[in-house]
Design a protein around this motif. Structure first.
Motif: not given
Length: 217
Positions: A95-98, A142-151, A158-163, A196-199
């Motif tokens: 998901s992050w790579r995508g 939006a789905e890519l964002t959700r998946r990347a957050k989920a992992i 990160f918000a949709q407005d950031d895109l 954008f990375r969570a770390e």
């Protein structure tokens, strides 16, 4: 359907039923027109497009009877390519790579666009109904964002407005040459994806109230 067939690019409706040589002419005309429109604007003469595409002017007008029909086809192809980028990213099991790949590819397309999309919408506001395709792209993001957050790879705030903010910043990378614009875009996107990375994410100010639909035009 085989796995190989499922990954074959869709043939635009205008090209369905054409002989192989005619389809090659059509695709070459559209590709050349896209490059010339992006570089010189929509006032490029049809004769110049035919010359650069290495086809006769009669062949060009047989495929595209009017300048508007050619410009519209170029725009439709370009927007469909953007949606295909999002679809490919959604199909990536990582998901992050995508997420990163979609951002990188869309920003690359925007960097070499050089204002063509905005010029098209301004010149032909009623030529194409882009709402459905644009909404599909936004929902995919939006789905890519959700998946990347989920992992746990994309920062939680990160918000949709950031895109929209990212695309606005990338759209500002305008230079004298397409090569320089592309290099600057890649550098900017690399910086932003790192942020954008969570770390070790640091708190940010609230998101700006932006509308992604206003950027994807």
């Amino acid at each position: 359907m085989s796995a190989e067939a499922s990954h074959m690019p869709a043939v635009p409706d205008a090209a369905v039923g054409l002989r192989a040589d005619a389809r090659q002419n059509r695709d070459r005309i559209v590709e050349v027109a896209r490059e010339l429109f992006a570089d010189r604007g929509l006032d490029v003469p049809m004769a110049a497009i035919a010359r650069h595409a290495q086809v006769g002017i009669a062949t060009l007008y047989r495929r595209f009877p009017t300048k508007e029909s050619l410009v519209t086809e170029v725009f439709a192809d370009q927007f469909e390519a953007c949606v295909s980028v999002v679809d490919d990213a959604l199909a990536d099991p990582d998901s992050w790579r995508g997420f990163c790949a979609a951002i990188e590819k869309v920003c690359t397309m925007q960097a070499v666009d050089r204002g063509f999309s905005a010029a098209f919408v301004a010149a032909f506001p009623d030529a194409v109904d882009i709402e459905q395709v644009r909404d599909r792209a936004i929902q995919g993001f939006a789905e890519l964002t959700r998946r990347a957050k989920a992992i746990g790879r994309l920062r939680a705030d990160f918000a949709q407005d950031d895109l929209a903010l990212l695309l606005m910043a990338n759209g500002g990378v305008i230079t004298e040459s397409p090569e320089a614009a592309l290099a600057a875009s890649r550098r900017l996107v690399a910086y932003l994806l790192s942020a954008f990375r969570a770390e070790q994410a640091e708190p940010l100010p609230p998101p700006a109230p932006l509308n992604l639909r206003d950027v994807l035009n």
